[in-house]
Enzyme design. Structure first.
Site, PDB file in Angstrom:
ATOM      1  N   GLY A 161       0.960  -1.278  -0.045  1.00  0.00           N
ATOM      2  CA  GLY A 161       0.217   0.159  -0.134  1.00  0.00           C
ATOM      3  C   GLY A 161       0.705   1.430  -0.227  1.00  0.00           C
ATOM      4  N   ALA A 162       0.304   2.379   0.610  1.00  0.00           N
ATOM      5  CA  ALA A 162       0.771   3.532   0.289  1.00  0.00           C
ATOM      6  C   ALA A 162       1.210   4.040  -1.355  1.00  0.00           C
ATOM      7  CB  ALA A 162       1.700   3.775   0.877  1.00  0.00           C
ATOM      8  N   LEU A 163       0.562   3.683  -2.229  1.00  0.00           N
ATOM      9  CA  LEU A 163       0.859   3.347  -3.317  1.00  0.00           C
ATOM     10  C   LEU A 163       1.061   4.979  -3.904  1.00  0.00           C
ATOM     11  CD1 LEU A 163      -2.462   1.441  -5.093  1.00  0.00           C
ATOM     12  CD2 LEU A 163      -0.050   0.796  -3.710  1.00  0.00           C
ATOM     13  N   HIS A 164       2.170   4.941  -4.730  1.00  0.00           N
ATOM     14  CA  HIS A 164       2.712   5.530  -5.438  1.00  0.00           C
ATOM     15  C   HIS A 164       3.016   4.925  -6.872  1.00  0.00           C
ATOM     16  CE1 HIS A 164       6.677   3.301  -5.761  1.00  0.00           C
ATOM     17  NE2 HIS A 164       6.055   3.345  -4.388  1.00  0.00           N
ATOM     18  N   GLY A 201       5.500   4.267  -8.513  1.00  0.00           N
ATOM     19  CA  GLY A 201       6.323   2.851  -9.371  1.00  0.00           C
ATOM     20  C   GLY A 201       4.962   1.370  -8.749  1.00  0.00           C
ATOM     21  N   HIS A 202       4.130   1.416  -7.805  1.00  0.00           N
ATOM     22  CA  HIS A 202       3.302   1.223  -7.663  1.00  0.00           C
ATOM     23  C   HIS A 202       2.266   0.516  -9.198  1.00  0.00           C
ATOM     24  CE1 HIS A 202       3.830   1.414  -3.269  1.00  0.00           C
ATOM     25  NE2 HIS A 202       4.353   0.076  -3.532  1.00  0.00           N
ATOM     26  N   ASP A 262      13.143  -3.069  -6.270  1.00  0.00           N
ATOM     27  CA  ASP A 262      13.668  -4.705  -4.631  1.00  0.00           C
ATOM     28  C   ASP A 262      14.623  -5.880  -4.823  1.00  0.00           C
ATOM     29  OD1 ASP A 262      11.933  -2.909  -1.897  1.00  0.00           O
ATOM     30  OD2 ASP A 262      10.609  -3.098  -3.407  1.00  0.00           O
ATOM     31  N   ARG A 296       7.696   4.360   1.797  1.00  0.00           N
ATOM     32  CA  ARG A 296       9.188   5.103   2.749  1.00  0.00           C
ATOM     33  C   ARG A 296       9.276   6.737   2.277  1.00  0.00           C
ATOM     34  NH1 ARG A 296      10.696  -0.033   3.407  1.00  0.00           N
ATOM     35  NH2 ARG A 296      10.068  -0.745   5.599  1.00  0.00           N
TER      36      ARG A 296
HETATM   37  P1  AMP Z   1       6.261  -2.017  -1.749  1.00  0.00           P
HETATM   38  O1  AMP Z   1       4.463  -2.209  -1.284  1.00  0.00           O
HETATM   39  O2  AMP Z   1       7.039  -1.440  -1.258  1.00  0.00           O
HETATM   40  O3  AMP Z   1       5.858  -3.833  -0.937  1.00  0.00           O
HETATM   41  O4  AMP Z   1       6.356  -2.756  -2.363  1.00  0.00           O
HETATM   42  C1  AMP Z   1       5.181  -3.242  -3.791  1.00  0.00           C
HETATM   43  C2  AMP Z   1       6.478  -3.748  -5.349  1.00  0.00           C
HETATM   44  O5  AMP Z   1       6.446  -2.291  -6.100  1.00  0.00           O
HETATM   45  C3  AMP Z   1       7.420  -4.486  -5.260  1.00  0.00           C
HETATM   46  O6  AMP Z   1       7.388  -5.382  -6.291  1.00  0.00           O
HETATM   47  C4  AMP Z   1       8.907  -3.455  -5.451  1.00  0.00           C
HETATM   48  O7  AMP Z   1       9.324  -3.159  -6.207  1.00  0.00           O
HETATM   49  C5  AMP Z   1       7.726  -2.243  -6.095  1.00  0.00           C
HETATM   50  N1  AMP Z   1       7.991  -0.961  -6.558  1.00  0.00           N
HETATM   51  C6  AMP Z   1       8.049  -0.145  -5.175  1.00  0.00           C
HETATM   52  N2  AMP Z   1       8.951   0.565  -5.976  1.00  0.00           N
HETATM   53  C7  AMP Z   1       8.807   0.923  -7.142  1.00  0.00           C
HETATM   54  C8  AMP Z   1       9.470   1.638  -7.981  1.00  0.00           C
HETATM   55  N3  AMP Z   1       9.986   3.059  -7.059  1.00  0.00           N
HETATM   56  N4  AMP Z   1       9.758   1.278  -9.127  1.00  0.00           N
HETATM   57  C9  AMP Z   1       8.884   0.479  -9.496  1.00  0.00           C
HETATM   58  N5  AMP Z   1       8.389  -0.844  -8.760  1.00  0.00           N
HETATM   59  C10 AMP Z   1       8.299  -0.750  -7.315  1.00  0.00           C
END
Ligand code: AMP
Length: 282
Positions: A31-34, A36-37, A152, A189
């Protein structure tokens, strides 16, 4: 857009897709989507007939309770962002007891040593937690394809091993890192940083880019020293690790081998927030 809080409700909604052999894409998130997600969700929507986005802050992958407590949770904003993506999207928002069937503990995994490098060294048990939750999620969602960010990178390699170990019929797709204009990798974050910290955090990507630029002509020990010096001279950022590692094993490299692909990895703290980033070197 319906938010499914139970596995049974999600599976009921997905049944018509399974019965018609339509492909299910899956984007697991905390969550806390941006953006990238969202780029992962858009790719999944282009390549599948429906897409499940899970939003679950997984307790078993946190070894620091403060980090878990402070992890941003913004469900309403997340749903608003997902509504803007065109596609057949299902949101899965379980609680821990529902997903773990009351047994909120990690399985122990052997990911051929990848789990002991970098993030694994600095976050004890992290990849056991990641493996456990993704195994549960994959068995619930039954996706054809699952999408992970190279942000990641170590996690991406772990997930590829996980589906081999658990013999899960899902294709794992890695996607490029989405960045702010400053180069800072987007991260949930980042929401915890103030304006100055956000500006200073750009040093992480700036340093990784410099390492990439000098990789051909410098030794690894010269690059290690250069990065240490850059971080020592910044009063806000504290380097946890910098490593150049072979892509396949993620073992720390001390010398360069001609036929090996390498990436550089950084973990650093700023204002008590831990950020990670990485870059392909060759
Ligand atoms: P998280 O919510 O941080 O667990 O991330 C969920 C998915 O989004 C994971 O596969 C991350 O690698 C991907 N992700 C997070 N930040 C980015 C980003 N800046 N660019 C591409 N993928 C991202």
């Amino acid at each position: 857009m319906k938010i499914h809080k139970s596995s049974a409700s999600l599976q009921k909604a997905l049944l018509p897709f399974l019965e018609d052999c339509k492909s299910i894409g899956f984007v697991p998130t905390m969550g806390a989507l941006h953006k990238g997600h969202i780029s992962l969700v858009e790719q999944a929507c282009q390549e599948n007939e429906c897409v499940v986005v899970s939003i679950f802050v997984n307790p078993t992958q946190f070894n620091n309770s403060n980090d878990l407590d402070k992890y941003p949770r913004t469900l309403e904003g997340d749903v608003a962002l997902l509504k803007k993506v065109s596609g057949n999207i299902f949101v899965f928002f379980p609680n821990a007891a529902e997903l773990y069937k009351e047994n909120i503990v990690s399985k122990k995994y052997n990911f051929e040593g990848i789990e002991n490098e970098m993030e694994g060294k600095h976050r004890a048990g992290h990849f056991d937690g990641v493996g456990t939750v993704l195994d549960l999620l994959f068995r619930t969602v039954k996706p054809n394809r699952a999408y992970f960010g190279e942000k990641d990178f170590q996690q991406l390699q772990i997930v590829k091993k996980l589906v081999e170990i658990e013999k899960l019929p899902v294709e794992i797709i890695g996607s490029p890192i989405i960045r702010e204009n400053s180069g800072l990798a987007m991260s949930s974050r980042n929401k915890r940083l103030n304006k100055q910290e956000l500006e200073e955090a750009a040093l992480i990507y700036k340093t990784l880019s410099e390492v990439k630029g000098k990789f051909k002509t410098s030794t690894i020990s010269e690059l290690n020293k250069m990065v240490e010096t850059e971080f020592i001279s910044n009063s806000l950022l504290e380097l946890e690790y910098f490593e150049i590692a072979a892509v396949n094993t993620l073992k720390t490299a001390s010398t360069k081998n001609k036929n090996t692909s390498y990436r550089a990895f950084i973990a650093a703290f700023i204002g008590g927030v831990r950020l990670i980033d990485n870059i392909a070197l060759n």
